[in-house]
Design a protein around this motif. Structure first.
Motif, PDB file in Angstrom:
ATOM      1  N   MET A   1      18.178  37.919 -16.597  1.00  0.00           N
ATOM      2  CA  MET A   1      17.577  37.119 -17.663  1.00  0.00           C
ATOM      3  C   MET A   1      18.113  35.682 -17.595  1.00  0.00           C
ATOM      4  SD  MET A   1      17.587  37.893 -21.745  1.00  0.00           S
ATOM      5  CE  MET A   1      16.775  36.786 -22.875  1.00  0.00           C
ATOM      6  N   THR A   2      17.209  34.716 -17.640  1.00  0.00           N
ATOM      7  CA  THR A   2      17.587  33.314 -17.536  1.00  0.00           C
ATOM      8  C   THR A   2      18.288  32.842 -18.810  1.00  0.00           C
ATOM      9  OG1 THR A   2      15.703  32.872 -16.097  1.00  0.00           O
ATOM     10  CG2 THR A   2      16.723  30.976 -17.153  1.00  0.00           C
ATOM     11  N   LYS A   3      19.413  32.175 -18.642  1.00  0.00           N
ATOM     12  CA  LYS A   3      20.119  31.612 -19.793  1.00  0.00           C
ATOM     13  C   LYS A   3      19.374  30.387 -20.293  1.00  0.00           C
ATOM     14  CE  LYS A   3      24.825  32.941 -18.429  1.00  0.00           C
ATOM     15  NZ  LYS A   3      26.193  32.438 -18.135  1.00  0.00           N
ATOM     16  N   LYS A   4      19.455  30.174 -21.593  1.00  0.00           N
ATOM     17  CA  LYS A   4      18.896  28.968 -22.190  1.00  0.00           C
ATOM     18  C   LYS A   4      20.049  28.069 -22.624  1.00  0.00           C
ATOM     19  CE  LYS A   4      14.572  30.129 -21.832  1.00  0.00           C
ATOM     20  NZ  LYS A   4      13.673  29.397 -20.903  1.00  0.00           N
ATOM     21  N   TYR A   5      19.950  26.798 -22.291  1.00  0.00           N
ATOM     22  CA  TYR A   5      21.029  25.861 -22.578  1.00  0.00           C
ATOM     23  C   TYR A   5      20.587  24.862 -23.636  1.00  0.00           C
ATOM     24  CZ  TYR A   5      22.494  27.878 -18.172  1.00  0.00           C
ATOM     25  OH  TYR A   5      22.832  28.772 -17.182  1.00  0.00           O
ATOM     26  N   ASP A   6      21.524  24.451 -24.452  1.00  0.00           N
ATOM     27  CA  ASP A   6      21.250  23.465 -25.494  1.00  0.00           C
ATOM     28  C   ASP A   6      21.310  22.077 -24.861  1.00  0.00           C
ATOM     29  OD1 ASP A   6      20.854  22.165 -27.863  1.00  0.00           O
ATOM     30  OD2 ASP A   6      22.907  22.424 -28.581  1.00  0.00           O
ATOM     31  N   ILE A   7      20.175  21.641 -24.345  1.00  0.00           N
ATOM     32  CA  ILE A   7      20.122  20.393 -23.578  1.00  0.00           C
ATOM     33  C   ILE A   7      19.218  19.394 -24.284  1.00  0.00           C
ATOM     34  CG2 ILE A   7      19.598  19.337 -21.344  1.00  0.00           C
ATOM     35  CD1 ILE A   7      19.792  22.150 -20.122  1.00  0.00           C
TER      36      ILE A   7
ATOM     37  N   THR B   1      41.308  22.199 -19.772  1.00  0.00           N
ATOM     38  CA  THR B   1      40.516  21.835 -20.943  1.00  0.00           C
ATOM     39  C   THR B   1      39.521  22.938 -21.261  1.00  0.00           C
ATOM     40  OG1 THR B   1      39.233  20.031 -21.939  1.00  0.00           O
ATOM     41  CG2 THR B   1      38.631  20.651 -19.710  1.00  0.00           C
ATOM     42  N   LYS B   2      38.885  22.860 -22.411  1.00  0.00           N
ATOM     43  CA  LYS B   2      37.857  23.833 -22.798  1.00  0.00           C
ATOM     44  C   LYS B   2      36.537  23.411 -22.159  1.00  0.00           C
ATOM     45  CE  LYS B   2      35.598  25.979 -26.796  1.00  0.00           C
ATOM     46  NZ  LYS B   2      35.582  27.303 -26.141  1.00  0.00           N
ATOM     47  N   ILE B   3      36.085  24.197 -21.199  1.00  0.00           N
ATOM     48  CA  ILE B   3      34.867  23.893 -20.456  1.00  0.00           C
ATOM     49  C   ILE B   3      33.657  24.436 -21.215  1.00  0.00           C
ATOM     50  CG2 ILE B   3      33.624  24.332 -18.303  1.00  0.00           C
ATOM     51  CD1 ILE B   3      35.988  22.404 -17.967  1.00  0.00           C
ATOM     52  N   ASP B   4      32.569  23.654 -21.231  1.00  0.00           N
ATOM     53  CA  ASP B   4      31.374  24.070 -21.980  1.00  0.00           C
ATOM     54  C   ASP B   4      30.667  25.262 -21.347  1.00  0.00           C
ATOM     55  OD1 ASP B   4      31.251  22.000 -24.129  1.00  0.00           O
ATOM     56  OD2 ASP B   4      31.146  20.655 -22.404  1.00  0.00           O
ATOM     57  N   TYR B   5      30.461  25.200 -20.025  1.00  0.00           N
ATOM     58  CA  TYR B   5      29.743  26.276 -19.346  1.00  0.00           C
ATOM     59  C   TYR B   5      30.474  26.672 -18.065  1.00  0.00           C
ATOM     60  CZ  TYR B   5      25.690  25.087 -22.293  1.00  0.00           C
ATOM     61  OH  TYR B   5      24.847  24.837 -23.343  1.00  0.00           O
ATOM     62  N   VAL B   6      30.661  27.976 -17.871  1.00  0.00           N
ATOM     63  CA  VAL B   6      31.181  28.536 -16.620  1.00  0.00           C
ATOM     64  C   VAL B   6      30.018  29.290 -15.988  1.00  0.00           C
ATOM     65  CG1 VAL B   6      32.911  30.032 -15.560  1.00  0.00           C
ATOM     66  CG2 VAL B   6      33.479  28.745 -17.631  1.00  0.00           C
TER      67      VAL B   6
ATOM     68  N   LEU C   1      17.502  22.345 -13.626  1.00  0.00           N
ATOM     69  CA  LEU C   1      16.043  22.430 -13.736  1.00  0.00           C
ATOM     70  C   LEU C   1      15.614  22.427 -15.202  1.00  0.00           C
ATOM     71  CD1 LEU C   1      15.186  24.953 -10.892  1.00  0.00           C
ATOM     72  CD2 LEU C   1      15.012  22.450 -10.859  1.00  0.00           C
ATOM     73  N   GLN C   2      16.389  23.072 -16.070  1.00  0.00           N
ATOM     74  CA  GLN C   2      16.088  23.015 -17.504  1.00  0.00           C
ATOM     75  C   GLN C   2      16.314  21.602 -18.040  1.00  0.00           C
ATOM     76  OE1 GLN C   2      17.477  26.188 -20.103  1.00  0.00           O
ATOM     77  NE2 GLN C   2      17.663  27.596 -18.366  1.00  0.00           N
ATOM     78  N   LEU C   3      17.335  20.927 -17.534  1.00  0.00           N
ATOM     79  CA  LEU C   3      17.568  19.534 -17.924  1.00  0.00           C
ATOM     80  C   LEU C   3      16.398  18.669 -17.494  1.00  0.00           C
ATOM     81  CD1 LEU C   3      19.590  17.370 -19.025  1.00  0.00           C
ATOM     82  CD2 LEU C   3      20.455  17.179 -16.685  1.00  0.00           C
ATOM     83  N   ASP C   4      15.932  18.852 -16.274  1.00  0.00           N
ATOM     84  CA  ASP C   4      14.786  18.095 -15.787  1.00  0.00           C
ATOM     85  C   ASP C   4      13.556  18.343 -16.668  1.00  0.00           C
ATOM     86  OD1 ASP C   4      13.330  16.552 -13.612  1.00  0.00           O
ATOM     87  OD2 ASP C   4      12.260  18.456 -13.490  1.00  0.00           O
ATOM     88  N   LYS C   5      13.355  19.591 -17.053  1.00  0.00           N
ATOM     89  CA  LYS C   5      12.217  19.943 -17.909  1.00  0.00           C
ATOM     90  C   LYS C   5      12.324  19.247 -19.271  1.00  0.00           C
ATOM     91  CE  LYS C   5       9.654  23.975 -19.591  1.00  0.00           C
ATOM     92  NZ  LYS C   5       9.601  25.465 -19.626  1.00  0.00           N
ATOM     93  N   ALA C   6      13.555  19.149 -19.792  1.00  0.00           N
ATOM     94  CA  ALA C   6      13.759  18.473 -21.081  1.00  0.00           C
ATOM     95  C   ALA C   6      13.327  17.012 -21.015  1.00  0.00           C
ATOM     96  CB  ALA C   6      15.222  18.577 -21.495  1.00  0.00           C
ATOM     97  N   TYR C   7      13.582  16.358 -19.883  1.00  0.00           N
ATOM     98  CA  TYR C   7      13.214  14.954 -19.742  1.00  0.00           C
ATOM     99  C   TYR C   7      11.724  14.769 -19.544  1.00  0.00           C
ATOM    100  CZ  TYR C   7      17.929  13.108 -19.817  1.00  0.00           C
ATOM    101  OH  TYR C   7      19.188  12.730 -20.230  1.00  0.00           O
ATOM    102  N   ARG C   8      11.042  15.825 -19.170  1.00  0.00           N
ATOM    103  CA  ARG C   8       9.593  15.748 -18.975  1.00  0.00           C
ATOM    104  C   ARG C   8       8.818  16.104 -20.240  1.00  0.00           C
ATOM    105  NH1 ARG C   8       8.545  15.601 -13.374  1.00  0.00           N
ATOM    106  NH2 ARG C   8      10.413  16.071 -12.153  1.00  0.00           N
TER     107      ARG C   8
END
Length: 199
Positions: free
Chosen positions: A1-7, A175-180, A191-198
Motif C-alpha cells: 500500500m502506497t504511503k501518503k505524505y503531508d506535502i 536528530t528526530k527525522i521526519d521520514y525513514v 513523485l507525490q511532491l511533483d504531483k502536489a506542484y502540478r
C-alpha cells in the motif's frame, strides 16, 4: 500500500547526500524524477577525488534531467540538478548561487555532505527537503540536524534498506527525522511532491 505524505508546495530545494552503497538508489531516483520537476536538486556524494570524469555521465545515463557540476558562484536555476565536483566542498549561498571550496576535509570527505546540507538549511530554512542515503561514515548527520533545526523536512534511507547503514543510522541518532523510507518509498515521496506542484 502506497504511503501518503503531508506535502505542500512551500519547498524550494532538495539536498541529497550519500556515500558507499548510495549510487544505485540515487540513480534510480534520478531516473524517476520527471524532466520538468520544478525544484533545484543538490547532490553531495562521496566520490574518488582524483577521478574527474565519468561520474556525472554514469548518474545521467537514465536521468530525464541534465546533471551538471557547477562552477564557483554559478547561479541556481529552477529545476536544475547540481553535483558537487570531485574534491570540492559545495555550499549553497544566499543570493541564489553556489560556492565551491577546497577547505579541509570534513569527516574525511570533500565534498562534505554536512557543508552542503548546513549551507542549504541556512539559505532555504523551512523550504528545504534533505535526503540522506547509504554510507559508511557519519557525514550528513549534523547537516540533517541543521535542516531539522531550521524547520526543513528530513528523510533518511531506512538503515535496513541501506547497503551500508552507518550514515542513516548516525543521522537518526543526531536528530528526530521526519521520514525513514526505503529507496522505493523515497521515489514515491518525490513523485507525490511533483504531483502536489502540478495540482
Amino acid at each position: 500500500m502506497t504511503k501518503k505524505y503531508d506535502i505542500g508546495k512551500q519547498y524550494r530545494a532538495i539536498v541529497i547526500g550519500g556515500s558507499a552503497g548510495s549510487f544505485q538508489p540515487i540513480t534510480q531516483l534520478l531516473a524517476a524524477i520527471p524532466k520538468d520537476f520544478p525544484l533545484p536538486i543538490f547532490l553531495a556524494l562521496h566520490r574518488l577525488k582524483h577521478v574527474r570524469h565519468g561520474f556525472v555521465e554514469a548518474l545521467a545515463i537514465k536521468s530525464q534531467k541534465e546533471i551538471s557540476e557547477p562552477h564557483d558562484k554559478e547561479s541556481i536555476k529552477r529545476g536544475a540538478v547540481y553535483l558537487a565536483p570531485a574534491n570540492y566542498h559545495m555550499a549553497i549561498e544566499l543570493g541564489n548561487s553556489i560556492s565551491l571550496s577546497t577547505e579541509d576535509l570534513v569527516n574525511n570527505s570533500r565534498p562534505s555532505i554536512d557543508i552542503t546540507f548546513d549551507s542549504a538549511a541556512y539559505t532555504y530554512r523551512d523550504k528545504l527537503i534533505g535526503i540522506l542515503y547509504s554510507g559508511a561514515n557519519k557525514d550528513g548527520a549534523l547537516g540533517m540536524r541543521k535542516i531539522k533545526e531550521r524547520n526543513g523536512l528530513t528523510i533518511v534511507q531506512d538503515p535496513e534498506d541501506s547497503m551500508i547503514n552507518a550514515m542513516p543510522t548516525s543521522a537518526l541518532a543526531a536528530t528526530k527525522i521526519d521520514y525513514v523510507l526505503t529507496s522505493d518509498e523515497i521515489i514515491d515521496f518525490i513523485l507525490q511532491l511533483d504531483k502536489a506542484y502540478r495540482s
